[in-house]
Design an enzyme around this catalytic site. Structure first.
Site, PDB file in Angstrom:
ATOM      1  N   ARG A 169     -10.371 -11.472   2.012  1.00  0.00           N
ATOM      2  CA  ARG A 169     -11.201 -12.550   1.460  1.00  0.00           C
ATOM      3  C   ARG A 169     -10.476 -13.891   1.540  1.00  0.00           C
ATOM      4  O   ARG A 169     -11.100 -14.940   1.661  1.00  0.00           O
ATOM      5  CB  ARG A 169     -11.629 -12.194   0.027  1.00  0.00           C
ATOM      6  CG  ARG A 169     -10.502 -11.983  -0.941  1.00  0.00           C
ATOM      7  CD  ARG A 169     -10.894 -11.137  -2.157  1.00  0.00           C
ATOM      8  NE  ARG A 169     -11.046  -9.726  -1.803  1.00  0.00           N
ATOM      9  CZ  ARG A 169     -11.440  -8.787  -2.648  1.00  0.00           C
ATOM     10  NH1 ARG A 169     -11.728  -9.083  -3.904  1.00  0.00           N
ATOM     11  NH2 ARG A 169     -11.551  -7.537  -2.251  1.00  0.00           N
ATOM     12  N   LYS A 220       0.837  -1.199   0.000  1.00  0.00           N
ATOM     13  CA  LYS A 220       0.000   0.000   0.000  1.00  0.00           C
ATOM     14  C   LYS A 220       0.875   1.254   0.000  1.00  0.00           C
ATOM     15  O   LYS A 220       1.993   1.223   0.500  1.00  0.00           O
ATOM     16  CB  LYS A 220      -0.853   0.034   1.282  1.00  0.00           C
ATOM     17  CG  LYS A 220      -2.013  -0.933   1.309  1.00  0.00           C
ATOM     18  CD  LYS A 220      -2.771  -0.809   2.630  1.00  0.00           C
ATOM     19  CE  LYS A 220      -3.928  -1.788   2.705  1.00  0.00           C
ATOM     20  NZ  LYS A 220      -5.003  -1.538   1.742  1.00  0.00           N
TER      21      LYS A 220
END
Ligand code: BES
Ligand code: ZN
Ligand code: ZN
Length: 498
Positions: free
Chosen positions: A353, A279
């Site tokens: 996920r 990120k």
């Protein structure tokens, strides 16, 4: 902070401040406010006549009593227009009052149950909301800050009710509110805690404390046990981290049988760097809260055990850091979940996920009849709903409606996003059964579509709380920093099912 209910007359109560209220437009106060007005020789009526007190929502007026009452201060809280007043307003008012009254010199506060009996509001619901609001509004995360000299704390809030039978009913309702708020504040504490202070091992220790306190069953799977179970999707996220991953299970048995009526699965990334798909630096510190889902399910389990609904509930929290270590999973790698489904990892930052996939598989293996998962899953949900509501995605409308009702009762806004089959295309992979990201927008739905095959036909709701997990300021029951969204929604769901 202690919250108590007592039977008596608020105008005769000896607290550092006593709180009464006024609707907008009322010129002659009645009830408890009227009694206090009388004891003050009509001071409240005079202030209304002068235009100093108008009863507007958010208005808080302090009147110094200088010996006329046992309490040195009377606080008149504006309730706004009666037609707009509801249980949410009671909760928010109670929270705002605690913040407004927090100052040196005020340790004890007595209040009436705002809204009780007015416009059809249930007295018990109001008492619960006053208790919840007081504890939620009082919350601050000060653990790592040196104490300032005048750091004031309200130690006790007492709800004073003149009718003895009503006071008794309110005592039970307020106790429920305290349990719900304490669970929310526990989730806030965990989410606010920096990642160097709360590792996956640390979350497992907190879960063990909750289990001990509420007599829950606990199991924590270590890496080797997870390998044996084939949890390759979860473990692929943990590869880059020096911290050992933990798969935590808490179980509450309030019903019959071996399986579970409800499973709560929470994403527990104690820090999300993005992994190899790293990120940008800006705001990365917020990713210490990427374990809010895990914190929420663990905290909710404590409250569920305390409130004893008649059903079996299991909470599962896959916890790990997402780090770009030398052993980390790389884009293009293919991993395999517990149910054998293979996944092409396109972006290692779509890790939530991957950890949930194995959490959901385990919930199924344990015999869950219905599953809720909660996760700070996608930045895209903030684009869709901002910090006003969280996203719900489901394979079962009726089950989703029950969660929506629980969220609404908690004062939480939710919004459903569609799960049309057209979105299935978005995660088709050339090399594996699926891939972990799409390329054509609908980021939040794609996250849910990825999860859907891991629950099969089991009724399931996915809560994407990434837009509401951290709030920029105090507002009613919401506190700056970790908000505690989803905790009371899940508790309410369990109570409604049991
Ligand atoms: N933890 C983030 C989602 C997030 C973003 C939570 C902002 C709270 C605030 C999640 O793991 C993530 O990085 N998701 C990616 C998914 C993408 C790579 C498909 C995202 O939202 O960008
Ligand atoms: Zn991520
Ligand atoms: Zn994440």
């Amino acid at each position: 902070m202690n919250f108590e209910v007592s039977n008596g007359d608020i105008s005769k109560t000896a607290a550092d401040a006593i709180v009464v209220n006024l609707f907008e437009g009322v010129t002659a106060p009645g009830g408890a406010t009227g009694a206090v007005d009388k004891a003050l020789d009509g001071a409240i009526s005079k202030l209304i006549a002068q235009g100093d007190i108008r009863g507007k929502s958010g208005e808080i007026t302090t009147i110094h009593t200088f010996g006329k009452l046992k309490s040195p201060r009377v606080v008149v809280a504006g309730l706004g227009k009666q037609k707009d007043f509801d249980v949410d307003a009671v909760r928010n008012l109670s929270a705002n009052l605690v913040r407004a009254l927090r100052r040196p010199g005020i340790k004890t506060v007595a209040t009436i149950a705002h809204g009780a009996g007015i416009g059809g509001l249930e007295p018990e619901a109001c008492a619960q909301a006053v208790a919840e609001g007081a504890l939620l509004g009082n919350y601050r995360f000060l653990k790592h800050k040196k104490a300032e000299e005048d750091r004031a704390e309200i130690t006790t809030v007492t709800l004073v009710e003149h009718d003895p039978a009503q006071a008794k009913a309110m005592t039970a309702a307020a106790a429920k509110g305290v349990t719900m708020a304490e669970a929310t504040n526990l989730a806030r504490d965990l989410a606010n805690e920096p990642s160097n202070h709360l590792t996956p091992t640390g979350i497992a220790a907190i879960a063990a404390e909750v289990a001990r306190k509420y007599k829950l069953e606990i199991e924590v799977l270590e890496r080797d046990e997870m390998e044996k179970k084939g949890m390759g999707s979860f473990l692929s996220v943990a590869r880059g981290s020096a911290q050992p991953p933990k798969m935590i299970r808490l179980a509450y048995k309030g019903g019959k049988g071996k399986g579970y009526d409800l499973a709560l699965v929470g994403k527990g990334i104690t820090f999300d760097t993005g992994g190899i798909s790293i990120k940008p630096a800006a705001n990365m510190e917020a990713m210490k809260a990427d374990m809010t889902g895990a914190a929420s399910v663990i905290a909710a389990m404590g409250a569920i055990a305390a409130l004893k609904p008649k059903l079996n509930v299991v909470a599962i929290a896959p916890c790990t850091e997402n780090m770009p270590g030398g052993n980390a999973t790389k884009p293009g790698d293919v991993v395999s979940a517990m149910n054998g489904r293979t996944i092409e990892v396109i972006n290692t930052d779509a890790e939530g996920r991957l950890v949930l996939a194995d959490g959901l598989c385990w919930a199924k293996e344990l015999g869950a009849a219905a599953i809720v998962d909660v996760a700070t899953l996608t930045g895209a949900v903030t684009t869709a709903l901002g910090d006003v509501a969280y996203g719900l995605m489901t394979n079962n409308d009726a089950f989703c409606s029950r969660l929506e009702a629980g969220a609404a009762a908690a004062g939480e806004k939710t919004w459903r996003l569609p799960m049309w089959k057209e979105y299935d295309e978005f995660i088709k992979s050339d090399v594996a059964d699926c891939k972990n990201t799409g390329t054509r927008g609908a980021g939040t739905i794609v996250g849910a579509k990825f999860l859907e095959p891991f629950v099969g036909d089991t009724p399931w709701v996915h809560m994407d709380i990434a837009g509401v997990d951290i709030m920029s300021g105090d507002k009613g029951w919401i506190s700056k920093g970790a908000s505690g969204y989803s905790v009371r929604a899940m508790i309410n769901l369990a109570l409604a099912m049991g």
